[in-house]
Design an enzyme around this catalytic site. Sequence first.
Site, PDB file in Angstrom:
ATOM      1  N   LYS A  58       0.877  -1.137  -0.004  1.00 54.62           N
ATOM      2  CA  LYS A  58      -0.098  -0.133   0.168  1.00 54.62           C
ATOM      3  C   LYS A  58       0.866   1.137  -0.091  1.00 54.62           C
ATOM      4  CE  LYS A  58      -1.682   2.980   2.643  1.00 54.62           C
ATOM      5  NZ  LYS A  58      -1.749   3.922   1.799  1.00 54.62           N
ATOM      6  N   THR A 106       1.187   6.066  13.442  1.00 53.52           N
ATOM      7  CA  THR A 106       0.654   4.752  12.596  1.00 53.52           C
ATOM      8  C   THR A 106       1.412   3.515  12.901  1.00 53.52           C
ATOM      9  OG1 THR A 106       0.510   6.485  10.715  1.00 53.52           O
ATOM     10  CG2 THR A 106       0.251   4.213  10.207  1.00 53.52           C
ATOM     11  N   GLY A 107       2.335   3.610  13.246  1.00 50.30           N
ATOM     12  CA  GLY A 107       3.190   2.301  13.932  1.00 50.30           C
ATOM     13  C   GLY A 107       2.573   1.912  15.195  1.00 50.30           C
ATOM     14  N   GLU A 143       9.587   0.808  10.963  1.00 49.29           N
ATOM     15  CA  GLU A 143      10.616   1.776  10.434  1.00 49.29           C
ATOM     16  C   GLU A 143      10.059   3.308  10.724  1.00 49.29           C
ATOM     17  OE1 GLU A 143      13.386  -0.065   9.794  1.00 49.29           O
ATOM     18  OE2 GLU A 143      12.361  -1.832   9.263  1.00 49.29           O
ATOM     19  N   CYS A 178      14.172  10.121   6.685  1.00 49.72           N
ATOM     20  CA  CYS A 178      13.992   9.707   7.889  1.00 49.72           C
ATOM     21  C   CYS A 178      15.279   9.760   8.946  1.00 49.72           C
ATOM     22  CB  CYS A 178      13.610   8.242   7.996  1.00 49.72           C
ATOM     23  SG  CYS A 178      14.818   7.000   7.006  1.00 49.72           S
ATOM     24  N   GLU A 180      10.141  15.099  15.790  1.00 48.69           N
ATOM     25  CA  GLU A 180      10.355  14.937  14.427  1.00 48.69           C
ATOM     26  C   GLU A 180       9.372  16.121  13.536  1.00 48.69           C
ATOM     27  OE1 GLU A 180       9.418  11.696  12.330  1.00 48.69           O
ATOM     28  OE2 GLU A 180      11.239  11.369  11.210  1.00 48.69           O
TER      29      GLU A 180
HETATM   30  P1  NAD Z   1       2.589   8.143   7.922  1.00 49.53           P
HETATM   31  O1  NAD Z   1       2.675   7.098   9.221  1.00 49.53           O
HETATM   32  O2  NAD Z   1       1.443   9.231   7.914  1.00 49.53           O
HETATM   33  O3  NAD Z   1       2.246   7.220   6.621  1.00 49.53           O
HETATM   34  C1  NAD Z   1       2.911   6.236   6.337  1.00 49.53           C
HETATM   35  C2  NAD Z   1       2.015   4.930   5.482  1.00 49.53           C
HETATM   36  O4  NAD Z   1       1.091   4.676   6.530  1.00 49.53           O
HETATM   37  C3  NAD Z   1       1.055   5.626   4.644  1.00 49.53           C
HETATM   38  O5  NAD Z   1       0.899   4.831   3.323  1.00 49.53           O
HETATM   39  C4  NAD Z   1      -0.279   5.956   5.031  1.00 49.53           C
HETATM   40  O6  NAD Z   1      -1.246   5.867   4.059  1.00 49.53           O
HETATM   41  C5  NAD Z   1      -0.528   4.679   5.979  1.00 49.53           C
HETATM   42  N1  NAD Z   1      -1.451   4.754   6.897  1.00 49.53           N
HETATM   43  C6  NAD Z   1      -1.762   6.175   7.630  1.00 49.53           C
HETATM   44  N2  NAD Z   1      -2.503   5.741   8.601  1.00 49.53           N
HETATM   45  C7  NAD Z   1      -2.740   4.431   8.639  1.00 49.53           C
HETATM   46  C8  NAD Z   1      -3.633   3.597   9.458  1.00 49.53           C
HETATM   47  N3  NAD Z   1      -4.338   3.852  10.199  1.00 49.53           N
HETATM   48  N4  NAD Z   1      -3.366   2.185   9.112  1.00 49.53           N
HETATM   49  C9  NAD Z   1      -2.607   1.736   8.316  1.00 49.53           C
HETATM   50  N5  NAD Z   1      -1.883   2.528   7.359  1.00 49.53           N
HETATM   51  C10 NAD Z   1      -1.769   3.845   7.628  1.00 49.53           C
HETATM   52  O7  NAD Z   1       3.783   8.646   7.503  1.00 49.53           O
HETATM   53  P2  NAD Z   1       4.405   9.566   6.459  1.00 49.53           P
HETATM   54  O8  NAD Z   1       4.142  10.905   6.889  1.00 49.53           O
HETATM   55  O9  NAD Z   1       3.850   8.981   5.170  1.00 49.53           O
HETATM   56  O10 NAD Z   1       5.986   9.169   6.420  1.00 49.53           O
HETATM   57  C11 NAD Z   1       6.816  10.084   7.229  1.00 49.53           C
HETATM   58  C12 NAD Z   1       7.493   9.309   8.300  1.00 49.53           C
HETATM   59  O11 NAD Z   1       8.045   8.189   7.750  1.00 49.53           O
HETATM   60  C13 NAD Z   1       8.366  10.050   9.360  1.00 49.53           C
HETATM   61  O12 NAD Z   1       8.202   9.702  10.632  1.00 49.53           O
HETATM   62  C14 NAD Z   1       9.606   9.462   8.758  1.00 49.53           C
HETATM   63  O13 NAD Z   1      10.899   9.594   9.644  1.00 49.53           O
HETATM   64  C15 NAD Z   1       9.326   7.812   8.584  1.00 49.53           C
HETATM   65  N6  NAD Z   1      10.405   7.159   7.946  1.00 49.53           N
HETATM   66  C16 NAD Z   1      11.024   6.418   8.482  1.00 49.53           C
HETATM   67  C17 NAD Z   1      12.177   5.777   7.581  1.00 49.53           C
HETATM   68  C18 NAD Z   1      12.967   4.642   8.284  1.00 49.53           C
HETATM   69  O14 NAD Z   1      13.651   3.804   7.620  1.00 49.53           O
HETATM   70  N7  NAD Z   1      12.818   4.617   9.557  1.00 49.53           N
HETATM   71  C19 NAD Z   1      12.036   6.050   6.337  1.00 49.53           C
HETATM   72  C20 NAD Z   1      11.401   6.962   5.729  1.00 49.53           C
HETATM   73  C21 NAD Z   1      10.562   7.584   6.549  1.00 49.53           C
END
Ligand code: NAD
Length: 494
Positions: free
Chosen positions: A188, A245-246, A264, A299, A398
């Site tokens: 997704k 979200t995690g 991650e 990230c 962050e």
């Molecule tokens: P986000 O958590 O908003 O979204 C990430 C994904 O999760 C998207 O596909 C989104 O549609 C999905 N999502 C959102 N709500 C959900 C739910 N309730 N259930 C299931 N899926 C859901 O994050 P973002 O804003 O897209 O990404 C930025 C974040 O990602 C930052 O915190 C960044 O640090 C992190 N990041 C981490 C790494 C790493 O390797 N550690 C790499 C890149 C980005």
Amino acid sequence: MDQNSIDALRAQPIAPFGHLIDGKVVSASDGATMDVISPLNGAVLTTVARGTAQDMDAAITSARAAFGDGRWAGQAPAARKKVLHKWADLIEAHALELAVLGVRDNGTEISMAMKAEPGSAAATIRYYAEALDKVYGEIAPTQGDVLGLIHREPVGVVGAIVPWNFPLMIGAWKLGPALAMGNSVVVKPAETASLSLMRMAELALEAGLPPGVLNAVTGEGAVVGEAMGLSMDVDVLVFTGSGGTGRRLLEYAARSNLKRVYLELGGKSPNVVFADAPNLDEAAKVAAAGIFRNAGQVCVAGSRLLVEAAIHDDFVAAVIRATEAMRVGDPLDLQTNIGAVNSEAQLTQNLGFVDTARAEGGEVVTGGTRILQETGGNFMAPTIVTGVTPEATLAQKEVFGPILGVSPFETDDDAVRIANSTVYGLAGAVWTANLSRAHRMVRDIRTGVMHVNTYGGADGTVPLGGVGQSGNGHDKSLHALDKYINLKTAWIKL
Ligand code: NAD
């Protein structure tokens, strides 16, 4: 890669995207679509299917059926390897198309996207294609008339949820090892960066991946992502994104089938500069690039600059010079160093962080504002805030935007204490010519990745993962394979 080819691609209309389920492009079950808004100019680029929970279930059912009949897992390793290499070939052949499509959708500057997106995705898929026939089982050191075998098996159906900052690179970090180990996958993409990942998934089918082995469903996280998280038929969920979200994904797993969840997450990575750094000018340039490329939407971005007090003012001046030399603007211009912020919402949030930083006593020494409004796009001046205390919001939360907070430190212990004073632990760096100090910092700063006298650029041979609230899993390297494998013991009486 030349400017004319990029401009020709940017002028092309983009046809609407559907889901990819069971080898076919399909609409949402209720026919709904979502507009894809360009961060470059605010225009509607195209639409993607606005997925429903039923769509996600259909994709998972397809993946389960594909896994069940062995159409992929049952193929000889050499045959699977060939398909993955062909996929990487196609990604390379379509690299510019994929990169431009992705940039129009998410706003990353093309000079970075070309390397970090199709380039890195193809390399990742090749790496795992080469790894897949080097994964063996084990024979346990048993005693007597018994044989203990440890098999490594695919887990079954993998659900992958990807963020918007590097959809191809991060997508490949998950799809590469998951498929290499024989699993079926449902991916997704993020709402604001679906297009290039959907196109990359189509190329997998073209490469010969059997239908149903890789399905891709677009839509809102709270709808299709939730349906994936709550599914009783997804065995492993791999995720890159925010901590919020995690947490939800862990809850979904607890409320459903206790699927394994690998996270991650974000970071607040410290970039620690000592007065004895070998080349302070170079350190200043790398510090600026290490936070501002892709408008800080990285990230591992070095978002906290900790500078030894003795060189604080001179070093900050050098970072300001390096920052102001970076060109912000049209992400599809090869000369651009810093592209667009991914969405209007993200830009508003970034500006809110600047206001808070000021209110908490920080001084904005460059940037701090939205720029290039006449383009209709989401652009922000790279921003440096000095006088950030370790407790300040800018030091703790962050941003995921082009904002660097600077704090001075006095001693090595001070540096370690400040570096470790957040809930995160993704990446960090130390700049020093003192070998012992460098090793002590690598040992004592709590992160998953440390850099010495550089920032970023770690390739696919090394793992990427965080400690603390930066996550619990690793992408990249052979270690990533463990997420996509079950260990099975066979205890055999001879
Ligand atoms: P986000 O958590 O908003 O979204 C990430 C994904 O999760 C998207 O596909 C989104 O549609 C999905 N999502 C959102 N709500 C959900 C739910 N309730 N259930 C299931 N899926 C859901 O994050 P973002 O804003 O897209 O990404 C930025 C974040 O990602 C930052 O915190 C960044 O640090 C992190 N990041 C981490 C790494 C790493 O390797 N550690 C790499 C890149 C980005």
